[in-house]
Design an enzyme around this catalytic site. Structure first.
Site, PDB file in Angstrom:
ATOM      1  N   TYR A   4      -2.739  -1.277  10.744  1.00 39.17           N
ATOM      2  CA  TYR A   4      -2.923  -1.803   9.388  1.00 39.17           C
ATOM      3  C   TYR A   4      -1.718  -1.455   8.523  1.00 39.17           C
ATOM      4  O   TYR A   4      -1.108  -2.316   7.878  1.00 39.17           O
ATOM      5  CB  TYR A   4      -4.202  -1.237   8.744  1.00 39.17           C
ATOM      6  CG  TYR A   4      -4.186  -1.411   7.256  1.00 39.17           C
ATOM      7  CD1 TYR A   4      -4.414  -2.661   6.697  1.00 39.17           C
ATOM      8  CD2 TYR A   4      -3.879  -0.344   6.411  1.00 39.17           C
ATOM      9  CE1 TYR A   4      -4.344  -2.842   5.328  1.00 39.17           C
ATOM     10  CE2 TYR A   4      -3.803  -0.517   5.043  1.00 39.17           C
ATOM     11  CZ  TYR A   4      -4.034  -1.765   4.503  1.00 39.17           C
ATOM     12  OH  TYR A   4      -3.938  -1.948   3.149  1.00 39.17           O
TER      13      TYR A   4
ATOM     14  N   SER B 271       0.826  -1.210   0.000  1.00 42.81           N
ATOM     15  CA  SER B 271       0.000   0.000   0.000  1.00 42.81           C
ATOM     16  C   SER B 271       0.855   1.252   0.000  1.00 42.81           C
ATOM     17  O   SER B 271       1.960   1.272   0.561  1.00 42.81           O
ATOM     18  CB  SER B 271      -0.851  -0.030   1.272  1.00 42.81           C
ATOM     19  OG  SER B 271      -1.402   1.225   1.520  1.00 42.81           O
TER      20      SER B 271
ATOM     21  N   LYS C 270       1.620  -3.743   6.602  1.00 40.08           N
ATOM     22  CA  LYS C 270       2.127  -3.712   5.223  1.00 40.08           C
ATOM     23  C   LYS C 270       3.638  -3.460   5.221  1.00 40.08           C
ATOM     24  O   LYS C 270       4.380  -4.066   4.452  1.00 40.08           O
ATOM     25  CB  LYS C 270       1.392  -2.654   4.396  1.00 40.08           C
ATOM     26  CG  LYS C 270      -0.083  -2.967   4.173  1.00 40.08           C
ATOM     27  CD  LYS C 270      -0.274  -4.289   3.439  1.00 40.08           C
ATOM     28  CE  LYS C 270      -1.711  -4.734   3.329  1.00 40.08           C
ATOM     29  NZ  LYS C 270      -1.877  -6.106   2.850  1.00 40.08           N
TER      30      LYS C 270
HETATM   31  C1  WQD Z   1      -9.925   9.121   0.485  1.00 42.34           C
HETATM   32  C2  WQD Z   1     -10.156  10.596   0.730  1.00 42.34           C
HETATM   33  C3  WQD Z   1     -10.628  11.143   3.018  1.00 42.34           C
HETATM   34  C4  WQD Z   1     -14.444   9.072   3.267  1.00 42.34           C
HETATM   35  C5  WQD Z   1      -7.065   4.240   1.622  1.00 42.34           C
HETATM   36  C6  WQD Z   1      -7.160   2.960   2.385  1.00 42.34           C
HETATM   37  C7  WQD Z   1      -5.854   2.589   2.954  1.00 42.34           C
HETATM   38  C8  WQD Z   1      -4.787   2.609   1.901  1.00 42.34           C
HETATM   39  C9  WQD Z   1      -4.731   3.876   1.181  1.00 42.34           C
HETATM   40  C10 WQD Z   1      -4.578   0.449   0.873  1.00 42.34           C
HETATM   41  C11 WQD Z   1      -9.496  11.097   2.005  1.00 42.34           C
HETATM   42  C12 WQD Z   1     -11.811  11.443   2.133  1.00 42.34           C
HETATM   43  C13 WQD Z   1     -13.250   9.587   2.803  1.00 42.34           C
HETATM   44  C14 WQD Z   1     -15.490   9.966   3.594  1.00 42.34           C
HETATM   45  C15 WQD Z   1     -14.102  11.802   2.926  1.00 42.34           C
HETATM   46  N1  WQD Z   1      -5.035   1.612   0.889  1.00 42.34           N
HETATM   47  N2  WQD Z   1     -13.069  10.928   2.637  1.00 42.34           N
HETATM   48  N3  WQD Z   1     -15.282  11.308   3.408  1.00 42.34           N
HETATM   49  O1  WQD Z   1      -7.577   7.481   3.350  1.00 42.34           O
HETATM   50  O2  WQD Z   1      -6.505   7.346   1.099  1.00 42.34           O
HETATM   51  O3  WQD Z   1      -6.900   5.305   2.517  1.00 42.34           O
HETATM   52  O4  WQD Z   1      -6.019   4.178   0.686  1.00 42.34           O
HETATM   53  O5  WQD Z   1      -3.828  -0.017   1.627  1.00 42.34           O
HETATM   54  O6  WQD Z   1      -5.978   1.350   3.501  1.00 42.34           O
HETATM   55  O7  WQD Z   1      -8.144   3.043   3.392  1.00 42.34           O
HETATM   56  O8  WQD Z   1      -8.793   6.413   1.360  1.00 42.34           O
HETATM   57  O9  WQD Z   1     -11.108   6.291   0.584  1.00 42.34           O
HETATM   58  O10 WQD Z   1     -10.663   6.411   3.068  1.00 42.34           O
HETATM   59  O11 WQD Z   1     -10.240   8.421   1.662  1.00 42.34           O
HETATM   60  O12 WQD Z   1     -13.950  13.018   2.806  1.00 42.34           O
HETATM   61  O13 WQD Z   1     -16.574   9.573   4.048  1.00 42.34           O
HETATM   62  O14 WQD Z   1     -11.556  10.806   0.919  1.00 42.34           O
HETATM   63  O15 WQD Z   1     -10.444  12.130   3.990  1.00 42.34           O
HETATM   64  O16 WQD Z   1      -9.041  12.366   1.738  1.00 42.34           O
HETATM   65  P1  WQD Z   1      -7.415   6.749   2.119  1.00 42.34           P
HETATM   66  P2  WQD Z   1     -10.277   6.815   1.697  1.00 42.34           P
END
Ligand code: WQD
Length: 343
Positions: free
Chosen positions: A152, A127, A156
């Site tokens: 988590y 990741s 990784k």
């Molecule tokens: C994306 C953006 C939130 C939900 C993920 C995985 C993590 C890793 C990396 C694999 C952020 C914003 C989100 C909501 C929002 N992947 N958001 N409202 O944080 O990049 O992490 O990718 O290992 O495990 O979880 O992804 O989809 O949670 O968030 O504003 O209800 O959307 O703040 O900027 P993130 P995400």
């Protein structure tokens, strides 16, 4: 004879899309999944898309005895693609031992089995979280790793370290870690896709569930970041593009084209997209005005990160094809199909 690939977590989100692409490329796919976060029916959907039903063995890779039985049953395995893991960042903070236990024991068990049964090659789901908030953007593979923000993320980092040490000590084992940025979307058939348990933590499933009426409104976590529109920036890539990268990586190992016994690659589009831009994309492809409000920042969020995928482009000959709008459209089609029970 077809080469046999074991896909752990093969009925899950990325695993199912990868199984489809492997079958399309002429591989014999054997899935191991404990169905913790998926359903056996996904194997039928893989068949509907690819024409071949993959073998499905239902057990937990953490169970060493079951793994031994598995390897006694299935011979001549060319490679393993290891997806099976817990993946919810927030949950990992509350249940660290579950995460360390599940994600690390499964990997160690598989590596032990590879040594014991002579399976040489492994592709590992890693990741972009390993980079934390990088100093330089876009982020390249030689960017320093940062202390993980969650158990988590730590699994990784430790997982990659286990692979580095194991491939160093045993030259018969080769591994590629694929550092995913933000996978989104679903298969264009809308027969497989992401189905989060409970309230989604990730942005795109939350968007599509809100639009479908399952959630009241989307919370946008902050608009006071140092980005052009104030919301966080990520690199969203289509899950089918991501799945294809696994096929390329597994072929690279099988054909011995790897340059070192442990390699790692950034898998992203190279394009940074803000939360507000992602919402606009959804509104454009669906014609729906999404209900959302700006709230405070989410603890632990990285401000901005996107990939420099040029190493993967060059070395693997892989790059993303789908646009954000195309990926978003497939996510929306999937949400509609799965909720209307037309799958
Ligand atoms: C994306 C953006 C939130 C939900 C993920 C995985 C993590 C890793 C990396 C694999 C952020 C914003 C989100 C909501 C929002 N992947 N958001 N409202 O944080 O990049 O992490 O990718 O290992 O495990 O979880 O992804 O989809 O949670 O968030 O504003 O209800 O959307 O703040 O900027 P993130 P995400």
């Amino acid at each position: 004879m077809k080469k046999k690939i074991v896909v752990t977590g093969g009925t899950g989100y990325i695993g199912s899309h990868t199984s489809v692409e492997l079958i399309k490329e002429g591989f014999d796919v054997v899935i191991i999944d404990n169905l913790y976060n998926s359903e056996a029916e996904v194997a039928d959907r893989i068949e509907m898309i690819s024409g071949v039903k993959p073998a499905l063995e239902i057990f937990d890779v953490c169970d060493q005895k079951k793994l031994d039985e598995f390897f006694s049953k299935y011979k001549d395995i060319a490679a393993i693609i290891h997806f099976a893991a817990y993946k919810a960042v927030g949950e990992s903070v509350a249940k660290p031992l579950d995460y360390y236990g599940n994600n690390l024991i499964s990997l160690i068990n598989l590596l032990n089995a590879m040594k014991k049964y002579g399976v040489p090659d492994l592709v590992f789901s890693s990741s972009c979280t390993v980079y934390g908030q990088p100093e330089k953007l876009p982020v390249t593979e030689d960017a320093p790793l940062q202390p993980a923000m969650s158990p988590y993320g730590n699994t990784k980092q430790i997982g990659e370290q286990i692979l580095r040490d194991t491939t160093f000590s045993d030259k018969n084992i080769k591994a590629i870690a694929l550092r995913y940025f933000n996978p989104i979307g679903a298969h264009p058939s809308a027969l497989i896709g992401e189905l989060p348990r409970g309230v989604p933590e990730n942005l795109v499933p939350f968007i599509t569930q809100t639009a479908y009426g399952l959630r009241d409104e989307l919370k946008v976590y902050g608009n006071d970041y140092d980005t052009p529109d104030g919301s966080c920036i990520r690199d969203y890539l289509h899950v089918v593009d991501l799945a294809k990268a696994h096929v390329v990586a597994v072929k690279r190992l099988i054909e011995g084209k790897n340059k070192t016994n442990f390699e790692f690659f950034n898998l992203g589009t190279g394009i940074g997209v803000s939360v507000l831009e992602a919402i606009s994309s959804f509104e454009r492809i669906s014609g729906i005005k999404l209900k959302y409000k700006i709230t405070g920042r989410r603890a632990g969020d990285i401000e901005k990160i996107w990939a420099d995928p040029s190493f993967a482009n060059r070395e693997l000959g892989w790059k993303t094809i789908s646009t954000l709008d195309e990926a978003m459209k497939t996510a929306w089609d999937w949400e509609n199909k799965i909720r209307s029970k037309k799958v």
